[in-house]
Motif scaffolding. Structure first.
Motif, PDB file in Angstrom:
ATOM      1  N   MET A   4       0.840  -1.176   0.000  1.00 45.81           N
ATOM      2  CA  MET A   4       0.000   0.000   0.000  1.00 45.81           C
ATOM      3  C   MET A   4       0.894   1.252   0.000  1.00 45.81           C
ATOM      4  O   MET A   4       1.905   1.291   0.687  1.00 45.81           O
ATOM      5  CB  MET A   4      -0.909   0.019   1.225  1.00 45.81           C
ATOM      6  N   LEU A   5       0.468   2.237  -0.771  1.00 42.02           N
ATOM      7  CA  LEU A   5       1.202   3.502  -0.875  1.00 42.02           C
ATOM      8  C   LEU A   5       0.328   4.634  -0.349  1.00 42.02           C
ATOM      9  O   LEU A   5      -0.884   4.617  -0.489  1.00 42.02           O
ATOM     10  CB  LEU A   5       1.599   3.766  -2.327  1.00 42.02           C
ATOM     11  N   ARG A   6       0.980   5.623   0.226  1.00 38.05           N
ATOM     12  CA  ARG A   6       0.255   6.739   0.838  1.00 38.05           C
ATOM     13  C   ARG A   6       0.191   7.937  -0.108  1.00 38.05           C
ATOM     14  O   ARG A   6       1.192   8.350  -0.670  1.00 38.05           O
ATOM     15  CB  ARG A   6       0.938   7.167   2.129  1.00 38.05           C
ATOM     16  N   ILE A   7      -1.008   8.488  -0.257  1.00 38.07           N
ATOM     17  CA  ILE A   7      -1.207   9.749  -0.966  1.00 38.07           C
ATOM     18  C   ILE A   7      -1.025  10.853   0.073  1.00 38.07           C
ATOM     19  O   ILE A   7      -1.724  10.889   1.076  1.00 38.07           O
ATOM     20  CB  ILE A   7      -2.620   9.833  -1.580  1.00 38.07           C
ATOM     21  N   THR A   8      -0.078  11.732  -0.166  1.00 42.21           N
ATOM     22  CA  THR A   8       0.183  12.816   0.784  1.00 42.21           C
ATOM     23  C   THR A   8      -0.804  13.961   0.565  1.00 42.21           C
ATOM     24  O   THR A   8      -1.505  14.016  -0.455  1.00 42.21           O
ATOM     25  CB  THR A   8       1.608  13.356   0.607  1.00 42.21           C
ATOM     26  N   THR A   9      -0.823  14.882   1.499  1.00 40.11           N
ATOM     27  CA  THR A   9      -1.702  16.040   1.344  1.00 40.11           C
ATOM     28  C   THR A   9      -1.258  16.896   0.159  1.00 40.11           C
ATOM     29  O   THR A   9      -2.098  17.498  -0.512  1.00 40.11           O
ATOM     30  CB  THR A   9      -1.735  16.887   2.628  1.00 40.11           C
ATOM     31  N   THR A  10       0.032  16.945  -0.117  1.00 38.44           N
ATOM     32  CA  THR A  10       0.534  17.697  -1.268  1.00 38.44           C
ATOM     33  C   THR A  10       0.059  17.069  -2.577  1.00 38.44           C
ATOM     34  O   THR A  10      -0.356  17.775  -3.497  1.00 38.44           O
ATOM     35  CB  THR A  10       2.076  17.763  -1.246  1.00 38.44           C
ATOM     36  N   GLN A  11       0.100  15.752  -2.663  1.00 38.33           N
ATOM     37  CA  GLN A  11      -0.379  15.058  -3.857  1.00 38.33           C
ATOM     38  C   GLN A  11      -1.886  15.235  -4.007  1.00 38.33           C
ATOM     39  O   GLN A  11      -2.386  15.435  -5.116  1.00 38.33           O
ATOM     40  CB  GLN A  11      -0.023  13.572  -3.793  1.00 38.33           C
ATOM     41  N   ALA A  12      -2.612  15.173  -2.900  1.00 40.95           N
ATOM     42  CA  ALA A  12      -4.061  15.365  -2.936  1.00 40.95           C
ATOM     43  C   ALA A  12      -4.400  16.756  -3.451  1.00 40.95           C
ATOM     44  O   ALA A  12      -5.306  16.927  -4.276  1.00 40.95           O
ATOM     45  CB  ALA A  12      -4.656  15.149  -1.540  1.00 40.95           C
ATOM     46  N   LYS A  13      -3.656  17.746  -2.986  1.00 44.62           N
ATOM     47  CA  LYS A  13      -3.877  19.124  -3.433  1.00 44.62           C
ATOM     48  C   LYS A  13      -3.610  19.243  -4.933  1.00 44.62           C
ATOM     49  O   LYS A  13      -4.358  19.904  -5.653  1.00 44.62           O
ATOM     50  CB  LYS A  13      -2.966  20.069  -2.651  1.00 44.62           C
ATOM     51  N   ALA A  14      -2.571  18.576  -5.417  1.00 44.37           N
ATOM     52  CA  ALA A  14      -2.241  18.616  -6.842  1.00 44.37           C
ATOM     53  C   ALA A  14      -3.348  17.965  -7.678  1.00 44.37           C
ATOM     54  O   ALA A  14      -3.691  18.461  -8.759  1.00 44.37           O
ATOM     55  CB  ALA A  14      -0.906  17.919  -7.094  1.00 44.37           C
ATOM     56  N   ILE A  33      -3.480   1.896  -8.196  1.00 42.54           N
ATOM     57  CA  ILE A  33      -4.261   3.132  -8.114  1.00 42.54           C
ATOM     58  C   ILE A  33      -3.315   4.325  -7.980  1.00 42.54           C
ATOM     59  O   ILE A  33      -3.500   5.361  -8.626  1.00 42.54           O
ATOM     60  CB  ILE A  33      -5.242   3.105  -6.915  1.00 42.54           C
ATOM     61  N   TYR A  34      -2.306   4.166  -7.148  1.00 39.42           N
ATOM     62  CA  TYR A  34      -1.307   5.216  -6.954  1.00 39.42           C
ATOM     63  C   TYR A  34      -0.652   5.565  -8.296  1.00 39.42           C
ATOM     64  O   TYR A  34      -0.533   6.738  -8.652  1.00 39.42           O
ATOM     65  CB  TYR A  34      -0.255   4.752  -5.948  1.00 39.42           C
ATOM     66  N   ALA A  35      -0.261   4.538  -9.048  1.00 39.71           N
ATOM     67  CA  ALA A  35       0.385   4.757 -10.344  1.00 39.71           C
ATOM     68  C   ALA A  35      -0.536   5.486 -11.308  1.00 39.71           C
ATOM     69  O   ALA A  35      -0.105   6.417 -12.014  1.00 39.71           O
ATOM     70  CB  ALA A  35       0.829   3.420 -10.941  1.00 39.71           C
ATOM     71  N   LYS A  36      -1.806   5.101 -11.370  1.00 40.62           N
ATOM     72  CA  LYS A  36      -2.761   5.768 -12.256  1.00 40.62           C
ATOM     73  C   LYS A  36      -2.896   7.248 -11.907  1.00 40.62           C
ATOM     74  O   LYS A  36      -2.892   8.104 -12.799  1.00 40.62           O
ATOM     75  CB  LYS A  36      -4.145   5.105 -12.171  1.00 40.62           C
ATOM     76  N   ALA A  37      -3.003   7.541 -10.616  1.00 39.81           N
ATOM     77  CA  ALA A  37      -3.164   8.932 -10.177  1.00 39.81           C
ATOM     78  C   ALA A  37      -1.916   9.753 -10.491  1.00 39.81           C
ATOM     79  O   ALA A  37      -2.010  10.878 -10.991  1.00 39.81           O
ATOM     80  CB  ALA A  37      -3.475   8.981  -8.684  1.00 39.81           C
ATOM     81  N   MET A  38      -0.744   9.201 -10.247  1.00 38.13           N
ATOM     82  CA  MET A  38       0.503   9.936 -10.487  1.00 38.13           C
ATOM     83  C   MET A  38       0.766  10.104 -11.985  1.00 38.13           C
ATOM     84  O   MET A  38       1.262  11.149 -12.419  1.00 38.13           O
ATOM     85  CB  MET A  38       1.686   9.243  -9.807  1.00 38.13           C
ATOM     86  N   GLU A  39       0.427   9.107 -12.779  1.00 37.42           N
ATOM     87  CA  GLU A  39       0.572   9.232 -14.238  1.00 37.42           C
ATOM     88  C   GLU A  39      -0.358  10.318 -14.767  1.00 37.42           C
ATOM     89  O   GLU A  39       0.014  11.095 -15.646  1.00 37.42           O
ATOM     90  CB  GLU A  39       0.280   7.897 -14.923  1.00 37.42           C
ATOM     91  N   TRP A  40      -1.570  10.388 -14.244  1.00 30.49           N
ATOM     92  CA  TRP A  40      -2.518  11.420 -14.659  1.00 30.49           C
ATOM     93  C   TRP A  40      -1.994  12.793 -14.293  1.00 30.49           C
ATOM     94  O   TRP A  40      -2.100  13.727 -15.082  1.00 30.49           O
ATOM     95  CB  TRP A  40      -3.880  11.153 -14.018  1.00 30.49           C
ATOM     96  N   LEU A  41      -1.416  12.914 -13.088  1.00 27.46           N
ATOM     97  CA  LEU A  41      -0.855  14.214 -12.678  1.00 27.46           C
ATOM     98  C   LEU A  41       0.286  14.633 -13.599  1.00 27.46           C
ATOM     99  O   LEU A  41       0.415  15.792 -13.945  1.00 27.46           O
ATOM    100  CB  LEU A  41      -0.337  14.143 -11.239  1.00 27.46           C
ATOM    101  N   ALA A  42       1.123  13.693 -13.975  1.00 24.75           N
ATOM    102  CA  ALA A  42       2.297  13.993 -14.798  1.00 24.75           C
ATOM    103  C   ALA A  42       1.932  14.254 -16.271  1.00 24.75           C
ATOM    104  O   ALA A  42       2.677  14.940 -16.972  1.00 24.75           O
ATOM    105  CB  ALA A  42       3.304  12.866 -14.715  1.00 24.75           C
TER     106      ALA A  42
END
Length: 63
Positions: free
Chosen positions: A1-11, A51-60
């Motif tokens: 499991m990976l943690r979504i930080t508040t900074t990532q959530a804000k992004a 899920i973490y990878a999908k969210a980070m790929e979308w952000l990038a």
């Protein structure tokens, strides 16, 4: 499991707002469910690596 930080959530919230996407449309773009997006946008959330990878790929994407 990976943690979504508040900074990532804000992004995630900021990108969705910048693109003018509803949560439903953002879910389709990212490839995740509505409840999952709600959890991601709140931050401090533990999620599966896929899920973490999908969210980070979308952000990038587009940057």
């Amino acid at each position: 499991m990976l943690r979504i930080t508040t900074t990532q959530a804000k992004a995630i919230r900021r990108k969705r707002a910048d693109l003018g996407l509803t949560k439903k449309l953002a879910c389709k773009e990212i490839g995740i469910g509505y409840v999952t997006l709600n959890n991601l946008e709140r931050g401090e959330y533990m999620t599966k690596p896929s899920i973490y990878a999908k969210a980070m790929e979308w952000l990038a994407k587009d940057y």
